[in-house]
Structure formats: C-alpha cells, structure tokens
Design an enzyme around this catalytic site. Sequence first.
Site, PDB file in Angstrom:
ATOM      1  N   SER A 219      44.049  29.115 -58.164  1.00 30.44           N
ATOM      2  CA  SER A 219      42.741  29.719 -58.421  1.00 30.44           C
ATOM      3  C   SER A 219      42.922  31.221 -58.526  1.00 30.44           C
ATOM      4  CB  SER A 219      41.780  29.392 -57.273  1.00 30.44           C
ATOM      5  OG  SER A 219      40.613  30.200 -57.325  1.00 30.44           O
TER       6      SER A 219
ATOM      7  N   TYR B   9      39.065  29.190 -48.199  1.00 30.66           N
ATOM      8  CA  TYR B   9      39.558  28.716 -49.495  1.00 30.66           C
ATOM      9  C   TYR B   9      40.606  29.671 -50.050  1.00 30.66           C
ATOM     10  CZ  TYR B   9      39.488  27.241 -54.405  1.00 30.66           C
ATOM     11  OH  TYR B   9      39.840  26.812 -55.662  1.00 30.66           O
TER      12      TYR B   9
END
Length: 269
Positions: free
Chosen positions: A137, A150
């Site tokens: 990501s 995250y």
Amino acid sequence: MNLDGKRILLTGASGGIGEALAHALASHGATLLLHGRKSAALEALRQQLPNPERHHCLCADLCHPQERRQLVNAPVLADGVDILINNAGTNQFAWLEDQTEEQITAQIELNTLAPILLTRALLPKLRTPGLIMNIGSSFGAIGYAGYSAYCASKFAMRGFSEALGRELEGSGIKVLHFAPRATRTHLNSPDVYAMNVALGTQTDSPDEVAEWAVASLEREQIRTWIGWPEKLFVRLNALLPGLVDRALAKQHSIISRFAHPLAHKEGSQ
C-alpha cells in the site's frame, strides 16, 4: 514473466483486488489456486473464470497455524507453483485509541505475520524462475493518521519484501512489492469514502489495480507505486519527511472528523 500456463497461488481471492486479479490472471492464461476463507464465494469465482476446470479452490484461515499448514500441504500444491501473490489483508480506519486490541491484532496477523509464515512454508514449493508478489500500500511508505496499525503492518511487509528479495538473490526467485493507493473495495468503511471525497483523494477500481499488478508481474518489476501524487509523496517522505508532515497536518481536522467521530460529537455538545 509470461503468465500463460503459470500456476499462481493467490490469497484473498474472493473479493476486492483479489477477485479482480483472479479474472485478470485467468484471462492471461494462468492456472489459479484461489485462496479464501469462504468456500462458496471461492467456488462462485472459479466458475466465473475462463476455463474453470483449470482452477482450484483452497479454503483456509491464514491466521490459524493448522489451517495454514493444511493449505501448504494441499495435494494441488504437490507439483509446486510459479508465482505466489500475498494479497489477503484487512484494515481498520480509526484513531488508535478507538481501535480494540482484537482489531489491531487482526491487522498485524493477517497483513504481516500470516504472509511471512506462508511464504516461508512455500519457498520449497516455488519453481524457478519464480515470483513472489506482496500486495502492499502507499501507506507502507507514508504514515497516515487514522491508519497507524495498518501502516505498521504495511511498512513491515515492504521491509520484508526488500529483505527477502536480497536474501534470494541468485536463487531464481524474485520478490516484488506492489503498492496501490486508495482502492474502492469492501474493506473500506463509508467513513473512508466520505473522507476521500472531502479531501479530494483519487481512488482506483479493483480492475484498474489488477491490470497494473499483472503488468508488474509481466515486467518482474521489483517496486511498483501506483498513483499521483502518491508516488511523489512516497519519495518526499523518504527524503524530506518534514515536508510531508506539514502537508498532512493541513488534512488533520478533516481526517479526525471521520476517524475520530466520537470526539467531534462530544465537542459539539
């Protein structure tokens, strides 16, 4: 790498980026070993793919050691695989203080620990030349408010990808790190979509991300960052993090409105 005829184990195949990837890879002639936690969803996906008889379903909870071992030892894996794509993941958008211990643990276990352990177990079954693609990501290089756990998990996977790739130098196996930006999937809550609209953040469809991932596999591209200005911010954050600190500080009040809504409600009373 030419994907035609290649055997690919794809984790998290039954939704979002995984489902789109399954369709894209199958259209390029790959034979897919589709992993997920819901057998009915996997079978429905398999039936939708070109030449469904060529593909196989593997149902397992990757965070459960016994189920992970059963997946690794599945008869369909006896002949090995050409490509492993670690795609399964989860996220929780909220201020850290508003997340439960279970939510934090789930992100670290599924996003980081499970793929590392799965990769380790599957290394003897990877054919050469072979590829491991870890789906990361942009938040694996940019710490972003509301995504602390995250980000921690995706920063770790970026480091794992880089280190393992260097460890496997000369082995015939390459490790690719592929990092999308915001993507429209079921993992994102309505608050995330509302925040992205408020900030003017660009989001991509799973199909778009899948096309770029396939292109990265074909080119065997070691590092791939998707989207603008995300690519710029990744570089700036590495070289001049203070600039990114100041840029993101301007977004703080908007992010807080969606990531920490209780505080805003209390503040308005």
